[in-house]
Design a protein around this motif. Structure first.
Motif, PDB file in Angstrom:
ATOM      1  N   GLN A  23      -9.880   1.248  -7.747  1.00  0.00           N
ATOM      2  CA  GLN A  23     -10.067   1.395  -9.261  1.00  0.00           C
ATOM      3  C   GLN A  23     -11.097   0.477  -9.894  1.00  0.00           C
ATOM      4  OE1 GLN A  23      -6.216   1.067 -11.241  1.00  0.00           O
ATOM      5  NE2 GLN A  23      -7.081   1.250 -13.217  1.00  0.00           N
ATOM      6  N   SER A  24     -11.824   1.234 -10.883  1.00  0.00           N
ATOM      7  CA  SER A  24     -12.738   0.284 -11.571  1.00  0.00           C
ATOM      8  C   SER A  24     -13.075   1.117 -12.925  1.00  0.00           C
ATOM      9  CB  SER A  24     -14.152   0.530 -10.751  1.00  0.00           C
ATOM     10  OG  SER A  24     -14.625   2.016 -10.722  1.00  0.00           O
ATOM     11  N   ALA A  81     -10.846   6.059  -6.577  1.00  0.00           N
ATOM     12  CA  ALA A  81     -11.356   6.637  -5.496  1.00  0.00           C
ATOM     13  C   ALA A  81     -10.127   6.494  -4.592  1.00  0.00           C
ATOM     14  CB  ALA A  81     -12.295   6.287  -4.942  1.00  0.00           C
ATOM     15  N   TYR A  82      -9.847   7.408  -3.495  1.00  0.00           N
ATOM     16  CA  TYR A  82      -8.830   7.413  -2.640  1.00  0.00           C
ATOM     17  C   TYR A  82      -9.214   7.764  -1.348  1.00  0.00           C
ATOM     18  CZ  TYR A  82      -8.415  12.505  -3.130  1.00  0.00           C
ATOM     19  OH  TYR A  82      -8.681  13.782  -3.021  1.00  0.00           O
ATOM     20  N   GLU A  83      -8.511   7.295  -0.135  1.00  0.00           N
ATOM     21  CA  GLU A  83      -8.965   7.389   0.990  1.00  0.00           C
ATOM     22  C   GLU A  83      -8.103   8.410   1.738  1.00  0.00           C
ATOM     23  OE1 GLU A  83     -10.285   2.828   1.481  1.00  0.00           O
ATOM     24  OE2 GLU A  83      -8.740   3.669   2.840  1.00  0.00           O
ATOM     25  N   ASN A  84      -6.808   8.642   1.479  1.00  0.00           N
ATOM     26  CA  ASN A  84      -5.924   9.482   2.518  1.00  0.00           C
ATOM     27  C   ASN A  84      -5.834  10.773   1.975  1.00  0.00           C
ATOM     28  OD1 ASN A  84      -4.033  10.525   3.848  1.00  0.00           O
ATOM     29  ND2 ASN A  84      -2.542   8.813   3.672  1.00  0.00           N
ATOM     30  N   THR A  85      -6.352  11.735   2.485  1.00  0.00           N
ATOM     31  CA  THR A  85      -6.402  13.225   1.910  1.00  0.00           C
ATOM     32  C   THR A  85      -4.856  13.958   1.919  1.00  0.00           C
ATOM     33  OG1 THR A  85      -6.765  14.047   4.267  1.00  0.00           O
ATOM     34  CG2 THR A  85      -8.845  13.461   2.723  1.00  0.00           C
ATOM     35  N   ALA A 134     -14.838  14.731  -3.274  1.00  0.00           N
ATOM     36  CA  ALA A 134     -15.426  13.390  -3.286  1.00  0.00           C
ATOM     37  C   ALA A 134     -14.167  12.456  -2.948  1.00  0.00           C
ATOM     38  CB  ALA A 134     -16.168  13.134  -4.623  1.00  0.00           C
ATOM     39  N   LYS A 135     -12.930  13.020  -3.156  1.00  0.00           N
ATOM     40  CA  LYS A 135     -11.842  11.839  -3.172  1.00  0.00           C
ATOM     41  C   LYS A 135     -11.758  11.006  -4.563  1.00  0.00           C
ATOM     42  CE  LYS A 135     -12.129  11.013   1.212  1.00  0.00           C
ATOM     43  NZ  LYS A 135     -11.782  10.259   2.625  1.00  0.00           N
ATOM     44  N   GLN A 136     -12.259  11.600  -5.500  1.00  0.00           N
ATOM     45  CA  GLN A 136     -12.275  10.536  -6.837  1.00  0.00           C
ATOM     46  C   GLN A 136     -11.551  11.443  -7.804  1.00  0.00           C
ATOM     47  OE1 GLN A 136     -16.478  10.013  -7.231  1.00  0.00           O
ATOM     48  NE2 GLN A 136     -16.636   8.619  -5.831  1.00  0.00           N
ATOM     49  N   PHE A 137     -10.924  10.646  -8.803  1.00  0.00           N
ATOM     50  CA  PHE A 137     -10.510  10.802 -10.113  1.00  0.00           C
ATOM     51  C   PHE A 137     -10.834  10.193 -10.924  1.00  0.00           C
ATOM     52  CE2 PHE A 137      -6.083   9.064  -9.981  1.00  0.00           C
ATOM     53  CZ  PHE A 137      -6.210   8.557  -8.608  1.00  0.00           C
ATOM     54  N   SER A 138     -10.716  10.409 -12.429  1.00  0.00           N
ATOM     55  CA  SER A 138     -10.759   9.662 -13.533  1.00  0.00           C
ATOM     56  C   SER A 138     -10.023  10.010 -14.582  1.00  0.00           C
ATOM     57  CB  SER A 138     -12.524   9.635 -13.734  1.00  0.00           C
ATOM     58  OG  SER A 138     -12.711  10.889 -14.116  1.00  0.00           O
ATOM     59  N   LEU A 139      -9.954   9.085 -15.351  1.00  0.00           N
ATOM     60  CA  LEU A 139      -9.266   8.975 -16.923  1.00  0.00           C
ATOM     61  C   LEU A 139     -10.127   9.138 -17.795  1.00  0.00           C
ATOM     62  CD1 LEU A 139      -6.463   9.379 -18.209  1.00  0.00           C
ATOM     63  CD2 LEU A 139      -6.593   6.645 -18.437  1.00  0.00           C
ATOM     64  N   THR A 155      -3.494  -2.066 -20.301  1.00  0.00           N
ATOM     65  CA  THR A 155      -3.644  -1.980 -18.857  1.00  0.00           C
ATOM     66  C   THR A 155      -3.505  -0.499 -18.068  1.00  0.00           C
ATOM     67  OG1 THR A 155      -3.484  -4.188 -18.564  1.00  0.00           O
ATOM     68  CG2 THR A 155      -3.564  -2.881 -16.540  1.00  0.00           C
ATOM     69  N   TYR A 156      -4.334   0.067 -17.604  1.00  0.00           N
ATOM     70  CA  TYR A 156      -4.268   1.446 -17.057  1.00  0.00           C
ATOM     71  C   TYR A 156      -4.185   1.371 -15.514  1.00  0.00           C
ATOM     72  CZ  TYR A 156      -4.542   3.011 -21.764  1.00  0.00           C
ATOM     73  OH  TYR A 156      -4.408   3.005 -23.164  1.00  0.00           O
ATOM     74  N   PHE A 157      -3.327   2.034 -14.859  1.00  0.00           N
ATOM     75  CA  PHE A 157      -3.287   2.102 -13.227  1.00  0.00           C
ATOM     76  C   PHE A 157      -3.439   3.600 -12.831  1.00  0.00           C
ATOM     77  CE2 PHE A 157      -2.298  -2.538 -12.465  1.00  0.00           C
ATOM     78  CZ  PHE A 157      -1.305  -2.635 -13.543  1.00  0.00           C
ATOM     79  N   CYS A 158      -4.251   3.797 -12.158  1.00  0.00           N
ATOM     80  CA  CYS A 158      -4.133   5.079 -11.287  1.00  0.00           C
ATOM     81  C   CYS A 158      -3.190   4.952 -10.137  1.00  0.00           C
ATOM     82  CB  CYS A 158      -5.724   5.870 -10.920  1.00  0.00           C
ATOM     83  SG  CYS A 158      -6.284   4.456  -9.781  1.00  0.00           S
ATOM     84  N   ALA A 159      -2.910   6.084  -9.507  1.00  0.00           N
ATOM     85  CA  ALA A 159      -2.007   6.103  -8.524  1.00  0.00           C
ATOM     86  C   ALA A 159      -1.883   7.172  -7.719  1.00  0.00           C
ATOM     87  CB  ALA A 159      -0.504   5.762  -8.863  1.00  0.00           C
ATOM     88  N   ALA A 160      -1.619   7.206  -6.497  1.00  0.00           N
ATOM     89  CA  ALA A 160      -1.491   8.407  -5.397  1.00  0.00           C
ATOM     90  C   ALA A 160      -0.324   8.517  -4.876  1.00  0.00           C
ATOM     91  CB  ALA A 160      -2.751   8.241  -4.697  1.00  0.00           C
ATOM     92  N   LEU A 161       0.410   9.498  -4.741  1.00  0.00           N
ATOM     93  CA  LEU A 161       1.655   9.612  -3.917  1.00  0.00           C
ATOM     94  C   LEU A 161       1.467  10.612  -2.735  1.00  0.00           C
ATOM     95  CD1 LEU A 161       4.598   9.485  -4.223  1.00  0.00           C
ATOM     96  CD2 LEU A 161       4.765  11.708  -5.224  1.00  0.00           C
TER      97      LEU A 161
END
Lengths: 114, 113
Positions: free
Chosen positions: A6-7, A24-28, A70-75, A87-93
């Motif tokens: 996260q950045s 950005a995430y790694e695991n598809t 691109a394995k990316q997502f944004s808010l 504080t904002y957190f992204c996450a992936a399930l």
């Protein structure tokens, strides 16, 4: 191994401006991507979420943009307000059978100046 | 806080002592989770449960155990607390309106001296 990056770590925006936080995430195999908002001394609160078959989701002033290739997502926070300072957190399930593992980014501290 | 309570909310303990944190939900969610939050690391999953007596490990499970003998209660135990376990611990639940959405409790701040 950090699977969700996260950045930026911190972000200062003027009132009325647009706040953008990237992940950005790694695991598809991740199949659900939420964003959480956390105020000091409180638990994280679910803000908005998206599934990988959708490229954009909008709820009020909050929009998630998702780029599967691109394995990316944004808010994006439109018309940012001082009350959005948090504080904002992204996450992936990762879901598999009964398994549910949510991996978080390291967080972005947003300050909206009045 | 989505019908979730955590107890205690604050605890100070000494190295080597056992500690149990409790998460209680009132909405009959299937899934319950324990996370820890540390500066620079976001939240990291410790253990989770997908039903009574059904639990699984998360990313940072070493030094922690859990138990779920009733749908509404999920206990996190530190058998012998260490200073590295000083953290804020959050419980979360999911499973009513789809089990992807997780809702968090207010947290427990644990200090191990």
């Amino acid at each position: 191994q950090q699977q969700v990056k996260q950045s930026p770590q911190s972000l200062i925006v003027q009132k009325g401006g647009i706040s953008i936080i990237n992940c950005a995430y790694e695991n598809t195999a991740f199949d659900y991507f939420p964003w959480y908002q956390q105020f000091p001394g409180k638990g994280p609160a679910l803000l908005i979420a998206i599934r990988p078959d959708v490229s954009e989701k909008k709820e009020g002033r909050f929009t998630i943009s998702f780029n599967k290739s691109a394995k990316q997502f944004s808010l994006h926070i439109m018309d940012s307000q001082p009350g959005d300072s948090a504080t904002y957190f992204c996450a992936a399930l990762l879901s598999s059978g009964s398994a549910r593992q949510l991996t978080f980014g390291s967080g972005t501290q947003l300050t909206v100046l009045p | 806080d989505a019908g979730i309570t955590q107890s205690p909310r604050h605890k100070v303990t000494e190295t080597g002592t056992p500690v149990t944190l409790r998460c209680h939900q009132t909405e009959n969610h299937r899934y319950m989770y324990w996370y820890r939050q540390d500066p620079g690391h976001g939240l990291r999953l410790i253990h989770y449960s997908y039903g009574v007596k059904d639990t699984d490990k998360g990313e940072v499970s070493d030094g922690y155990s859990v138990s779920r003998s009733k749908t509404e209660d999920f206990l996190l135990t530190l058998e012998s607390a260490t200073s590295s376990q000083t953290s804020v611990y959050f419980c979360a639940i999911s499973g009513l309106a789809g089990d992807s959405e997780q809702f968090f409790g207010p947290g427990t701040r644990l200090t191990v001296l």
